[in-house]
Design a protein around this motif. Structure first.
Motif, PDB file in Angstrom:
ATOM      1  N   CYS A   1       0.849  -1.186   0.000  1.00  0.00           N
ATOM      2  CA  CYS A   1       0.000   0.000   0.000  1.00  0.00           C
ATOM      3  C   CYS A   1       0.889   1.241   0.000  1.00  0.00           C
ATOM      4  CB  CYS A   1      -0.906   0.000   1.229  1.00  0.00           C
ATOM      5  SG  CYS A   1      -1.834   1.534   1.443  1.00  0.00           S
ATOM      6  N   PRO A   2       0.675   2.202  -0.920  1.00  0.00           N
ATOM      7  CA  PRO A   2       1.509   3.404  -0.960  1.00  0.00           C
ATOM      8  C   PRO A   2       1.284   4.330   0.225  1.00  0.00           C
ATOM      9  CG  PRO A   2      -0.314   3.595  -2.516  1.00  0.00           C
ATOM     10  CD  PRO A   2      -0.340   2.184  -1.994  1.00  0.00           C
ATOM     11  N   ASN A   3       0.207   4.088   0.992  1.00  0.00           N
ATOM     12  CA  ASN A   3      -0.098   4.956   2.124  1.00  0.00           C
ATOM     13  C   ASN A   3       0.512   4.452   3.425  1.00  0.00           C
ATOM     14  OD1 ASN A   3      -1.566   7.214   3.400  1.00  0.00           O
ATOM     15  ND2 ASN A   3      -2.743   5.581   4.363  1.00  0.00           N
ATOM     16  N   CYS A   4       0.279   3.143   3.734  1.00  0.00           N
ATOM     17  CA  CYS A   4       0.755   2.610   5.017  1.00  0.00           C
ATOM     18  C   CYS A   4       1.912   1.633   4.881  1.00  0.00           C
ATOM     19  CB  CYS A   4      -0.398   1.947   5.774  1.00  0.00           C
ATOM     20  SG  CYS A   4      -1.008   0.426   4.996  1.00  0.00           S
ATOM     21  N   GLY A   5       2.197   1.173   3.650  1.00  0.00           N
ATOM     22  CA  GLY A   5       3.323   0.289   3.428  1.00  0.00           C
ATOM     23  C   GLY A   5       3.067  -1.176   3.708  1.00  0.00           C
ATOM     24  N   GLU A   6       1.841  -1.531   4.113  1.00  0.00           N
ATOM     25  CA  GLU A   6       1.522  -2.920   4.400  1.00  0.00           C
ATOM     26  C   GLU A   6       1.315  -3.707   3.102  1.00  0.00           C
ATOM     27  OE1 GLU A   6       1.474  -4.422   7.270  1.00  0.00           O
ATOM     28  OE2 GLU A   6       1.740  -2.675   8.577  1.00  0.00           O
ATOM     29  N   ASP A   7       1.594  -5.032   3.175  1.00  0.00           N
ATOM     30  CA  ASP A   7       1.379  -5.893   2.013  1.00  0.00           C
ATOM     31  C   ASP A   7      -0.110  -6.092   1.770  1.00  0.00           C
ATOM     32  OD1 ASP A   7       4.211  -7.895   2.954  1.00  0.00           O
ATOM     33  OD2 ASP A   7       4.070  -6.382   1.366  1.00  0.00           O
ATOM     34  N   VAL A   8      -0.522  -5.967   0.506  1.00  0.00           N
ATOM     35  CA  VAL A   8      -1.913  -6.198   0.111  1.00  0.00           C
ATOM     36  C   VAL A   8      -1.911  -7.006  -1.176  1.00  0.00           C
ATOM     37  CG1 VAL A   8      -2.814  -4.119   1.217  1.00  0.00           C
ATOM     38  CG2 VAL A   8      -2.015  -4.016  -1.142  1.00  0.00           C
ATOM     39  N   THR A   9      -3.015  -7.678  -1.455  1.00  0.00           N
ATOM     40  CA  THR A   9      -3.132  -8.435  -2.687  1.00  0.00           C
ATOM     41  C   THR A   9      -3.470  -7.506  -3.842  1.00  0.00           C
ATOM     42  OG1 THR A   9      -5.461  -8.895  -2.256  1.00  0.00           O
ATOM     43  CG2 THR A   9      -3.859 -10.515  -1.479  1.00  0.00           C
ATOM     44  N   ASP A  10      -3.172  -7.941  -5.062  1.00  0.00           N
ATOM     45  CA  ASP A  10      -3.335  -7.077  -6.227  1.00  0.00           C
ATOM     46  C   ASP A  10      -4.783  -6.846  -6.622  1.00  0.00           C
ATOM     47  OD1 ASP A  10      -0.610  -6.820  -6.448  1.00  0.00           O
ATOM     48  OD2 ASP A  10      -0.401  -8.479  -7.872  1.00  0.00           O
ATOM     49  N   ASP A  11      -5.698  -7.671  -6.119  1.00  0.00           N
ATOM     50  CA  ASP A  11      -7.070  -7.611  -6.625  1.00  0.00           C
ATOM     51  C   ASP A  11      -8.009  -6.799  -5.747  1.00  0.00           C
ATOM     52  OD1 ASP A  11      -6.937  -9.368  -4.521  1.00  0.00           O
ATOM     53  OD2 ASP A  11      -8.262 -10.876  -5.407  1.00  0.00           O
ATOM     54  N   VAL A  12      -7.502  -6.170  -4.696  1.00  0.00           N
ATOM     55  CA  VAL A  12      -8.390  -5.414  -3.808  1.00  0.00           C
ATOM     56  C   VAL A  12      -8.385  -3.945  -4.204  1.00  0.00           C
ATOM     57  CG1 VAL A  12      -8.137  -6.992  -1.873  1.00  0.00           C
ATOM     58  CG2 VAL A  12      -6.557  -5.084  -2.101  1.00  0.00           C
ATOM     59  N   PRO A  13      -9.546  -3.271  -4.151  1.00  0.00           N
ATOM     60  CA  PRO A  13      -9.612  -1.864  -4.553  1.00  0.00           C
ATOM     61  C   PRO A  13      -9.135  -0.904  -3.473  1.00  0.00           C
ATOM     62  CG  PRO A  13     -11.789  -2.629  -3.954  1.00  0.00           C
ATOM     63  CD  PRO A  13     -10.886  -3.831  -3.880  1.00  0.00           C
ATOM     64  N   PHE A  14      -9.021  -1.380  -2.225  1.00  0.00           N
ATOM     65  CA  PHE A  14      -8.608  -0.515  -1.133  1.00  0.00           C
ATOM     66  C   PHE A  14      -7.782  -1.321  -0.144  1.00  0.00           C
ATOM     67  CE2 PHE A  14     -13.002  -1.901  -0.825  1.00  0.00           C
ATOM     68  CZ  PHE A  14     -12.922  -2.774   0.236  1.00  0.00           C
ATOM     69  N   CYS A  15      -6.957  -0.652   0.622  1.00  0.00           N
ATOM     70  CA  CYS A  15      -6.089  -1.321   1.578  1.00  0.00           C
ATOM     71  C   CYS A  15      -6.900  -1.781   2.782  1.00  0.00           C
ATOM     72  CB  CYS A  15      -4.979  -0.373   2.024  1.00  0.00           C
ATOM     73  SG  CYS A  15      -3.903  -1.062   3.301  1.00  0.00           S
ATOM     74  N   PRO A  16      -6.824  -3.077   3.156  1.00  0.00           N
ATOM     75  CA  PRO A  16      -7.576  -3.551   4.324  1.00  0.00           C
ATOM     76  C   PRO A  16      -7.010  -3.050   5.641  1.00  0.00           C
ATOM     77  CG  PRO A  16      -6.201  -5.302   3.436  1.00  0.00           C
ATOM     78  CD  PRO A  16      -6.105  -4.157   2.474  1.00  0.00           C
TER      79      PRO A  16
ATOM     80  N   SER B   1      -6.796   8.282   7.248  1.00  0.00           N
ATOM     81  CA  SER B   1      -5.393   7.889   7.333  1.00  0.00           C
ATOM     82  C   SER B   1      -4.610   9.074   7.881  1.00  0.00           C
ATOM     83  CB  SER B   1      -4.859   7.490   5.954  1.00  0.00           C
ATOM     84  OG  SER B   1      -4.745   8.624   5.113  1.00  0.00           O
ATOM     85  N   ASP B   2      -3.289   8.945   7.914  1.00  0.00           N
ATOM     86  CA  ASP B   2      -2.462  10.043   8.405  1.00  0.00           C
ATOM     87  C   ASP B   2      -2.527  11.267   7.503  1.00  0.00           C
ATOM     88  OD1 ASP B   2      -1.671   8.511  10.539  1.00  0.00           O
ATOM     89  OD2 ASP B   2       0.239   7.886   9.631  1.00  0.00           O
ATOM     90  N   THR B   3      -2.928  11.072   6.253  1.00  0.00           N
ATOM     91  CA  THR B   3      -2.939  12.183   5.298  1.00  0.00           C
ATOM     92  C   THR B   3      -4.315  12.470   4.722  1.00  0.00           C
ATOM     93  OG1 THR B   3      -2.374  10.689   3.469  1.00  0.00           O
ATOM     94  CG2 THR B   3      -0.538  11.759   4.618  1.00  0.00           C
ATOM     95  N   SER B   4      -5.367  11.878   5.253  1.00  0.00           N
ATOM     96  CA  SER B   4      -6.703  12.129   4.694  1.00  0.00           C
ATOM     97  C   SER B   4      -7.764  12.034   5.775  1.00  0.00           C
ATOM     98  CB  SER B   4      -7.016  11.134   3.567  1.00  0.00           C
ATOM     99  OG  SER B   4      -6.987   9.804   4.031  1.00  0.00           O
ATOM    100  N   PHE B   5      -8.825  12.798   5.590  1.00  0.00           N
ATOM    101  CA  PHE B   5      -9.925  12.810   6.539  1.00  0.00           C
ATOM    102  C   PHE B   5     -11.178  13.296   5.838  1.00  0.00           C
ATOM    103  CE2 PHE B   5      -7.711  16.840   6.735  1.00  0.00           C
ATOM    104  CZ  PHE B   5      -8.710  17.789   6.726  1.00  0.00           C
ATOM    105  N   ILE B   6     -12.315  13.137   6.513  1.00  0.00           N
ATOM    106  CA  ILE B   6     -13.609  13.484   5.932  1.00  0.00           C
ATOM    107  C   ILE B   6     -14.337  14.438   6.863  1.00  0.00           C
ATOM    108  CG2 ILE B   6     -15.888  12.589   5.284  1.00  0.00           C
ATOM    109  CD1 ILE B   6     -14.452   9.980   4.511  1.00  0.00           C
ATOM    110  N   GLU B   7     -14.840  15.533   6.291  1.00  0.00           N
ATOM    111  CA  GLU B   7     -15.678  16.473   7.027  1.00  0.00           C
ATOM    112  C   GLU B   7     -17.112  16.356   6.510  1.00  0.00           C
ATOM    113  OE1 GLU B   7     -14.792  18.167   9.535  1.00  0.00           O
ATOM    114  OE2 GLU B   7     -12.601  18.404   9.428  1.00  0.00           O
TER     115      GLU B   7
END
Length: 415
Positions: free
Chosen positions: A3-18, A95-101
């Motif tokens: 994942c480019p955001n948290c660096g954890e390993d993810v599979t190629d077929d998921v649309p978002f980081c678990p 995440s550390d770089t995104s939030f929702i208002e």
């Protein structure tokens, strides 16, 4: 993959980081986001709702909530280093770089929303508002790309499978048992560092480039108090040229465009007409052309390049400023031209003239200070470098439009 955001390993077929919920799917050209709304009653299957709903919605100012989050910038000539975009106490931290208002109907409790651990967003109408309702038509509208999708169901909840950065209006039309109706609305501002992949065609080849704009850079320019209102909202070319910027995200983007260009045309220099046209093609191809009236609630609004890159939308003036900024950062002598409110980029290329001029168009050049500048369309498809619509011209020291002298404020201004 990681994942480019948290660096954890993810599979190629998921649309978002678990792990952190970061969106892993490349955004489409012109930032046409994927709207996938889930009907939880339809065996949990995804339903793609094809066409945009034709609805009457309250036009919201794109930056109203953003402005509420920051203070005033410094008193210098341009944006200060003040940090904007800090989440409020009620923000949903993604995440550390995104939030929702959340605002409007979310503030009074009529609507509620939360991010699930799988990266999906759940939106719900309150029990009080949904009492007696037998059918709900949900409309999710992307205010940046001016598109919307709908889904009708008989439960007061909506699942948005792959939310992404931007401003969204959520509207739910309730049909009551007695045949009456009610409408509720809320606004979602999903903010964070923007990392967008764009694809465009040039020279018969497909090209890809990433554009990165941090939320901090975007907010600094959106809040630039060094730019007074009479400049930000002025139709004059002189004022528009003040928005040309060559550092930050612009400088990074130029380097990436040079790398992509050289990967395809290694022997072609990046200081000649070919690369200038390449930059122009990128601007023409990858950004939605939108009205200042809709996106900024003003007849004229000059956007800095970081604003245009972040929102992926702008009118001809904003795109002219973006193109002039990219050209200037690449080392060209460039600027902007305004003719009767329409923006063009201008660039000096010794001895160059377009080899092909489309039907109904013309090659337009203007000399200033002994230097010849090509006037370039930025918001009309793949118009060749130095070509404009045939209605625009230059005569006796004045720009013209269908033979008449252009309005006051029209002109060529260099970076």
């Amino acid at each position: 993959m990681r994942c480019p955001n948290c660096g954890e390993d993810v599979t190629d077929d998921v649309p978002f980081c678990p792990h952190c919920g970061h969106n892993l799917e490349s955004r489409r050209q012109k930032r046409k986001l994927r709207f996938i709304l889930m009907d939880v009653q339809d065996d949990m299957r995804f339903r793609h709702l094809a066409s945009a709903a034709v609805i009457t919605v309250v036009i919201v100012a794109v930056l109203s909530v953003l402005l509420a989050l920051g203070g005033n910038a410094g008193d210098g000539d341009g944006p200060s280093d003040t940090v904007y975009g800090e989440p409020s106490e009620d923000a949903i931290i993604v995440s550390d770089t995104s939030f929702i208002e959340l605002s409007e109907g979310f503030e009074d409790g009529t609507l509620s929303a939360r991010m699930e651990s799988n990266g999906q967003m759940s939106i719900r109408l309150s029990e009080e508002a949904s009492e007696g309702c037998v059918s709900y038509t949900w409309i999710l509208r992307d205010e940046f790309s001016n598109t919307s999708q709908t889904i009708t169901k008989d439960t007061p909840d909506l699942t948005w499978v792959s939310p992404d950065l931007g401003r969204y209006t959520v509207t739910v039309h309730c049909l009551m048992e007695d045949g009456s109706g009610a409408v509720y609305q809320g606004v979602i501002d999903y903010m964070g560092d923007s990392h967008v992949q764009y694809s465009f065609s040039y020279g018969g080849d497909e090209h890809t480039v990433y554009v990165d704009v941090t939320l901090g850079e975007y907010m600094r320019y959106a809040h630039a108090s060094g730019i007074p209102d009479d400049v930000r909202y002025s139709p004059d070319a002189d004022d528009g040229a003040r928005f040309i910027v060559t550092d930050g995200s612009v400088a990074t983007l130029v380097q990436r465009l040079q790398t992509e260009f050289s990967a395809h045309y290694g022997s072609t220099p990046t200081d000649g007409p070919e690369f200038a046209e390449y930059i122009l093609c990128f601007v023409q191809s990858c950004f939605t052309v939108g009205s200042d009236t809709y996106y900024h609630s003003a007849s004229v609004y000059w956007a800095f390049p970081a604003e245009t890159l972040y929102m992926a939308v702008g009118d001809s003036g904003d795109l002219a400023v973006l193109a002039a900024s990219l050209l200037s950062a690449a080392g060209y002598d460039a600027g902007i031209t305004v003719v009767n409110g329409h923006g063009f980029a201008a660039v000096s290329l010794d001895g160059y003239s377009p080899s092909t001029v489309p039907d109904g168009c013309r090659s337009l050049t203007v000399s200033q200070g002994g230097v010849r500048y090509l006037i370039c369309e930025v918001s009309d498809g793949h118009m060749p470098l130095g070509c404009v619509d045939g209605g625009y011209g230059y005569s006796n020291g004045h720009f013209t439009y269908y033979g008449s002298v252009a309005d006051e404020g029209s002109g060529l201004v260099l970076a």
